[in-house]
Design a protein around this motif. Structure first.
Motif, PDB file in Angstrom:
ATOM      1  N   VAL A   1       0.880  -1.285  -0.057  1.00 41.41           N
ATOM      2  CA  VAL A   1       0.061   0.092  -0.058  1.00 41.41           C
ATOM      3  C   VAL A   1       0.942   1.110  -0.058  1.00 41.41           C
ATOM      4  CG1 VAL A   1      -1.542   1.426   1.237  1.00 41.41           C
ATOM      5  CG2 VAL A   1      -2.058  -1.054   1.239  1.00 41.41           C
ATOM      6  N   VAL A   2       1.796   1.158   0.781  1.00 39.29           N
ATOM      7  CA  VAL A   2       2.477   2.573   0.978  1.00 39.29           C
ATOM      8  C   VAL A   2       3.367   2.834  -0.298  1.00 39.29           C
ATOM      9  CG1 VAL A   2       4.939   3.043   2.117  1.00 39.29           C
ATOM     10  CG2 VAL A   2       2.960   2.301   3.301  1.00 39.29           C
ATOM     11  N   SER A   3       3.821   1.648  -1.010  1.00 41.13           N
ATOM     12  CA  SER A   3       4.563   1.738  -2.329  1.00 41.13           C
ATOM     13  C   SER A   3       3.623   2.330  -3.528  1.00 41.13           C
ATOM     14  CB  SER A   3       5.025   0.354  -2.942  1.00 41.13           C
ATOM     15  OG  SER A   3       6.140  -0.177  -1.994  1.00 41.13           O
ATOM     16  N   LEU A   4       2.535   2.335  -3.402  1.00 41.62           N
ATOM     17  CA  LEU A   4       1.382   2.963  -4.244  1.00 41.62           C
ATOM     18  C   LEU A   4       1.383   4.262  -4.162  1.00 41.62           C
ATOM     19  CD1 LEU A   4      -1.285   0.228  -4.422  1.00 41.62           C
ATOM     20  CD2 LEU A   4       0.596   0.606  -6.096  1.00 41.62           C
ATOM     21  N   ILE A   5       1.898   4.915  -2.952  1.00 42.05           N
ATOM     22  CA  ILE A   5       1.734   6.477  -2.579  1.00 42.05           C
ATOM     23  C   ILE A   5       2.395   7.237  -3.501  1.00 42.05           C
ATOM     24  CG2 ILE A   5       2.115   8.165  -1.256  1.00 42.05           C
ATOM     25  CD1 ILE A   5       1.486   6.210   1.038  1.00 42.05           C
ATOM     26  N   LYS A   6       2.012   7.930  -4.282  1.00 38.67           N
ATOM     27  CA  LYS A   6       2.660   9.032  -5.490  1.00 38.67           C
ATOM     28  C   LYS A   6       3.405  10.102  -4.809  1.00 38.67           C
ATOM     29  CE  LYS A   6      -0.636   7.608  -9.192  1.00 38.67           C
ATOM     30  NZ  LYS A   6      -1.550   8.070 -10.239  1.00 38.67           N
ATOM     31  N   ASP A   7       2.848  10.685  -3.947  1.00 39.84           N
ATOM     32  CA  ASP A   7       3.870  11.828  -3.476  1.00 39.84           C
ATOM     33  C   ASP A   7       4.919  11.403  -2.398  1.00 39.84           C
ATOM     34  OD1 ASP A   7       3.665  14.978  -2.344  1.00 39.84           O
ATOM     35  OD2 ASP A   7       3.886  13.851  -0.703  1.00 39.84           O
ATOM     36  N   PHE A   8       6.102  11.896  -2.822  1.00 39.66           N
ATOM     37  CA  PHE A   8       7.303  11.336  -2.386  1.00 39.66           C
ATOM     38  C   PHE A   8       7.307  11.567  -0.759  1.00 39.66           C
ATOM     39  CE2 PHE A   8      11.668  11.948  -0.884  1.00 39.66           C
ATOM     40  CZ  PHE A   8      12.462  10.747  -1.364  1.00 39.66           C
ATOM     41  N   ASP A   9       7.080  12.759  -0.256  1.00 41.89           N
ATOM     42  CA  ASP A   9       7.184  13.114   1.106  1.00 41.89           C
ATOM     43  C   ASP A   9       6.294  12.215   2.027  1.00 41.89           C
ATOM     44  OD1 ASP A   9       9.204  15.083   0.627  1.00 41.89           O
ATOM     45  OD2 ASP A   9       7.889  16.487   0.180  1.00 41.89           O
ATOM     46  N   GLU A  10       5.116  12.260   1.341  1.00 42.51           N
ATOM     47  CA  GLU A  10       4.037  11.139   2.038  1.00 42.51           C
ATOM     48  C   GLU A  10       4.626   9.798   2.122  1.00 42.51           C
ATOM     49  OE1 GLU A  10      -0.679   9.570   1.775  1.00 42.51           O
ATOM     50  OE2 GLU A  10       0.186  11.260   0.497  1.00 42.51           O
ATOM     51  N   CYS A  11       5.163   9.394   0.925  1.00 43.79           N
ATOM     52  CA  CYS A  11       5.326   7.910   1.021  1.00 43.79           C
ATOM     53  C   CYS A  11       6.668   7.917   2.113  1.00 43.79           C
ATOM     54  CB  CYS A  11       5.928   7.787  -0.360  1.00 43.79           C
ATOM     55  SG  CYS A  11       6.523   6.134  -0.732  1.00 43.79           S
ATOM     56  N   ILE A  12       7.654   8.538   2.024  1.00 42.31           N
ATOM     57  CA  ILE A  12       8.711   8.487   3.023  1.00 42.31           C
ATOM     58  C   ILE A  12       8.370   8.618   4.348  1.00 42.31           C
ATOM     59  CG2 ILE A  12      10.699   9.833   3.703  1.00 42.31           C
ATOM     60  CD1 ILE A  12      11.750   8.140   1.564  1.00 42.31           C
ATOM     61  N   LYS A  13       7.790   9.330   4.500  1.00 40.65           N
ATOM     62  CA  LYS A  13       6.940   9.306   6.009  1.00 40.65           C
ATOM     63  C   LYS A  13       6.429   8.207   6.488  1.00 40.65           C
ATOM     64  CE  LYS A  13       3.526  11.690   8.937  1.00 40.65           C
ATOM     65  NZ  LYS A  13       2.541  12.807   8.830  1.00 40.65           N
ATOM     66  N   GLU A  14       5.515   7.286   5.518  1.00 41.30           N
ATOM     67  CA  GLU A  14       5.024   6.389   5.793  1.00 41.30           C
ATOM     68  C   GLU A  14       5.959   4.889   5.851  1.00 41.30           C
ATOM     69  OE1 GLU A  14       1.952   5.606   7.136  1.00 41.30           O
ATOM     70  OE2 GLU A  14       1.203   7.577   6.492  1.00 41.30           O
ATOM     71  N   VAL A  15       7.266   5.112   5.093  1.00 40.30           N
ATOM     72  CA  VAL A  15       8.110   4.015   5.106  1.00 40.30           C
ATOM     73  C   VAL A  15       8.810   4.177   6.276  1.00 40.30           C
ATOM     74  CG1 VAL A  15      10.331   3.531   3.877  1.00 40.30           C
ATOM     75  CG2 VAL A  15       8.548   4.069   2.288  1.00 40.30           C
ATOM     76  N   GLU A  16       9.179   5.386   6.478  1.00 41.92           N
ATOM     77  CA  GLU A  16       9.987   5.494   7.932  1.00 41.92           C
ATOM     78  C   GLU A  16       9.036   5.075   9.080  1.00 41.92           C
ATOM     79  OE1 GLU A  16      12.479   9.136   7.846  1.00 41.92           O
ATOM     80  OE2 GLU A  16      13.762   7.298   7.706  1.00 41.92           O
ATOM     81  N   LYS A  17       7.865   5.034   9.257  1.00 40.32           N
ATOM     82  CA  LYS A  17       7.100   4.943  10.443  1.00 40.32           C
ATOM     83  C   LYS A  17       6.975   3.185  10.096  1.00 40.32           C
ATOM     84  CE  LYS A  17       2.646   5.476  10.053  1.00 40.32           C
ATOM     85  NZ  LYS A  17       1.053   6.119   9.919  1.00 40.32           N
ATOM     86  N   PHE A  18       7.136   2.773   9.094  1.00 40.29           N
ATOM     87  CA  PHE A  18       6.902   1.299   9.140  1.00 40.29           C
ATOM     88  C   PHE A  18       8.252   0.265   9.228  1.00 40.29           C
ATOM     89  CE2 PHE A  18       5.979  -2.689   6.398  1.00 40.29           C
ATOM     90  CZ  PHE A  18       5.289  -3.357   7.221  1.00 40.29           C
TER      91      PHE A  18
END
Length: 223
Positions: free
Chosen positions: A73-90
């Protein structure tokens, strides 16, 4: 319907047994038994649904497949900053190699300049699967036109006795031998890698269709 319920509908008991053997470091009872294409379908459904936010915020998850769906799901996020935030959280909750290895955020490809500092931080992490993910992203994103020789050292200098960490270093260098041979072969000529990693990387390179026969024969002399 919860993500767990969605996954339960796709349960394959025989596949669960296979997965339990493939990922021996996690408890078998946390594996539902869902094949990857089905998990990706679930992830796409979750991504478009109103349960996405709640699912991504509820950590840790109980099941192996929930973790995989989370990263898909995180990998589908198109906005880089939002995606990175979720990656770092996970990342701190990633507890096995398949979860670390199967998800690649699409937005990373067009944001190498912003991505590189995160990759360096991840590789430096003491958490095995955060470091492994960082090395895999460096391998995926920075072994082609954006390659610099200094990136090889980022991986070569990563030390640790964990099998999955060492295997990632070997995988990285085997891939580097296929894509950036002239720069990476020096690490074998000068034996800069740990002995186990050195031998495993050569083995993987020799087994690769992407490494030339000539290069394979030369690499064999360093076994």
């Amino acid at each position: 319907m919860t993500v767990y319920e969605m996954l339960l509908k796709e349960k394959d008991s025989k596949y669960k047994e296979f997965q339990a053997k493939l990922v021996p470091n996690i408890a078998p009872e946390t594996i539902i038994g869902v094949r990857t294409p089905k998990m990706r379908e679930v992830a796409k459904e979750v991504f478009k649904s109103d349960i996405r936010g709640e699912f991504l915020s509820k950590l840790p998850h109980k099941y192996y497949e929930e973790n995989l769906v989370h990263f898909f799901v995180v990998s589908l996020i198109k906005d880089f900053d939002e995606c990175i935030k979720e990656v770092e959280k996970f990342l701190p909750y990633v507890d096995c190699w398949p979860v670390s290895d199967q998800a690649t955020p699409k937005c990373f490809k067009k944001n190498h300049g912003k991505l590189l500092p995160y990759i360096k931080k991840w590789i430096a992490s003491d958490h095995v699967y955060t470091a492994r993910f960082g090395m895999r992203m460096l391998m995926n994103e920075f072994l082609d036109e954006d390659f610099k020789e200094e990136y090889l050292e980022l991986v070569a200098s990563k030390k640790g006795e964990d099998y999955y960490l060492k295997m990632m270093v070997a995988w990285y260098f085997a891939t580097a031998l296929a894509k950036q041979y002239d720069a990476s072969v020096k690490y074998f000529e000068d034996r800069k890698l740990d002995e186990w990693v050195h031998k495993k990387a050569i083995q993987k390179a020799v087994e690769s269709f992407r490494v030339t026969d000539e290069h394979k024969e030369y690499l064999k002399t360093f076994r």
